[in-house]
Design a protein around this motif. Structure first.
Motif, PDB file in Angstrom:
ATOM      1  N   GLN A  11       0.428   2.303  -3.060  1.00 53.41           N
ATOM      2  CA  GLN A  11       1.652   1.803  -2.418  1.00 53.41           C
ATOM      3  C   GLN A  11       2.837   1.874  -3.390  1.00 53.41           C
ATOM      4  O   GLN A  11       3.947   2.260  -3.019  1.00 53.41           O
ATOM      5  N   GLU A  12       2.583   1.501  -4.656  1.00 51.95           N
ATOM      6  CA  GLU A  12       3.663   1.532  -5.646  1.00 51.95           C
ATOM      7  C   GLU A  12       4.163   2.955  -5.843  1.00 51.95           C
ATOM      8  O   GLU A  12       5.380   3.191  -5.907  1.00 51.95           O
ATOM      9  N   GLN A  15       6.199   3.967  -2.818  1.00 48.62           N
ATOM     10  CA  GLN A  15       7.493   3.287  -2.781  1.00 48.62           C
ATOM     11  C   GLN A  15       8.437   3.848  -3.850  1.00 48.62           C
ATOM     12  O   GLN A  15       9.635   3.925  -3.644  1.00 48.62           O
ATOM     13  N   LYS A  55      16.658  -0.610  -4.465  1.00 50.00           N
ATOM     14  CA  LYS A  55      15.294  -0.310  -3.984  1.00 50.00           C
ATOM     15  C   LYS A  55      14.289  -0.511  -5.115  1.00 50.00           C
ATOM     16  O   LYS A  55      13.208  -1.060  -4.900  1.00 50.00           O
ATOM     17  N   GLU A  58      13.796  -4.137  -5.589  1.00 48.57           N
ATOM     18  CA  GLU A  58      12.996  -4.665  -4.474  1.00 48.57           C
ATOM     19  C   GLU A  58      11.529  -4.255  -4.652  1.00 48.57           C
ATOM     20  O   GLU A  58      10.618  -5.063  -4.457  1.00 48.57           O
ATOM     21  N   ILE A  59      11.324  -3.013  -5.063  1.00 48.54           N
ATOM     22  CA  ILE A  59       9.964  -2.531  -5.300  1.00 48.54           C
ATOM     23  C   ILE A  59       9.316  -3.335  -6.426  1.00 48.54           C
ATOM     24  O   ILE A  59       8.161  -3.763  -6.320  1.00 48.54           O
ATOM     25  N   ARG A  61      10.086  -6.337  -7.392  1.00 48.48           N
ATOM     26  CA  ARG A  61       9.862  -7.698  -6.899  1.00 48.48           C
ATOM     27  C   ARG A  61       8.606  -7.745  -6.017  1.00 48.48           C
ATOM     28  O   ARG A  61       7.737  -8.592  -6.210  1.00 48.48           O
ATOM     29  N   LYS A  62       8.509  -6.775  -5.096  1.00 49.10           N
ATOM     30  CA  LYS A  62       7.340  -6.732  -4.221  1.00 49.10           C
ATOM     31  C   LYS A  62       6.073  -6.462  -5.034  1.00 49.10           C
ATOM     32  O   LYS A  62       5.012  -7.023  -4.763  1.00 49.10           O
ATOM     33  N   LYS A  63       6.208  -5.586  -6.011  1.00 50.27           N
ATOM     34  CA  LYS A  63       5.075  -5.268  -6.865  1.00 50.27           C
ATOM     35  C   LYS A  63       4.592  -6.520  -7.598  1.00 50.27           C
ATOM     36  O   LYS A  63       3.391  -6.789  -7.670  1.00 50.27           O
ATOM     37  N   GLU A  65       5.077  -9.615  -6.600  1.00 54.09           N
ATOM     38  CA  GLU A  65       4.491 -10.515  -5.596  1.00 54.09           C
ATOM     39  C   GLU A  65       3.053 -10.105  -5.285  1.00 54.09           C
ATOM     40  O   GLU A  65       2.154 -10.942  -5.234  1.00 54.09           O
ATOM     41  N   VAL A  66       2.875  -8.800  -5.087  1.00 55.69           N
ATOM     42  CA  VAL A  66       1.530  -8.304  -4.777  1.00 55.69           C
ATOM     43  C   VAL A  66       0.591  -8.566  -5.940  1.00 55.69           C
ATOM     44  O   VAL A  66      -0.550  -9.004  -5.757  1.00 55.69           O
TER      45      VAL A  66
END
Length: 179
Positions: A11-12, A15, A55, A58-59, A61-63, A65-66
């Motif tokens: 996913q990373e 993205q 982006k 955000e990536i 940050r999401k990374k 979080e995951v």
């Protein structure tokens, strides 16, 4: 590496590639043989870079979080594994003494069974011999009883005959003495 970690990496990578692809496509779109000013191009580049940075952030940050969720799940899984290991040890600790006793008793039963088999065969053989001996005894006893009965009969006849003879002799003696 677990399946969850592999999925996160994929996913990373997707993205990270998608904003770069968008930037290239926007750059290609804006890069035409048109005589527009460099300002517009520069502004588009800045906005594309800003969008790219946004982006990227955000990536990231999401990374994070995951990653945090994965670490939390891994921690919970490790705790559950530790608890299960402790429970297994307790169960094995409880079962061991009984298992040993059961094994000992089963081995003794097997040993006694092995000893019983020849004893049972010996008993059966001796019972057969006893029955044969008893039958032979009964046959001989019956023969003896027949012979004893025959003897009594013969002795009885012999006594009668002797008594007869004695009476005859007694009569003969009386007749001789009378004369």
């Amino acid at each position: 590496m677990t399946t969850l970690q592999k999925q996160m990496q994929e996913q990373e990578q997707q993205q990270q590639q998608s904003p770069v692809m968008k930037l290239k496509s926007t750059g290609m779109m804006s890069f035409k043989d048109s005589p527009e000013s460099d300002d517009k191009e520069e502004e588009m580049t800045r906005s594309a870079l800003a969008a790219f940075k946004a982006k990227e952030e955000e990536i990231e940050r999401k990374k994070m979080e995951v990653r945090e969720r994965v670490h939390a799940q891994l921690d919970r899984a490790e705790e559950a594994a530790k608890r299960l290991a402790e429970i297994r040890e307790e169960i094995e600790g409880l079962a061991d003494p009984m298992r040993k006793d059961v094994t000992i008793v089963r081995k003794r039963i097997d040993l006694v069974n092995k000893e019983l088999k020849p004893l049972g065969m010996s008993c059966a053989k001796k019972e057969r011999e006893y029955k044969e001996a008893l039958e032979a005894y009964n046959v001989k006893n019956a023969e003896k009883l027949q012979l004893v009965a025959k003897l009594k009969e013969l002795v009885g006849e012999s006594e009668k005959l002797r008594m007869k003879k004695l009476e005859e002799l007694s009569r003969t003696m009386e007749s001789l003495s009378l004369h």
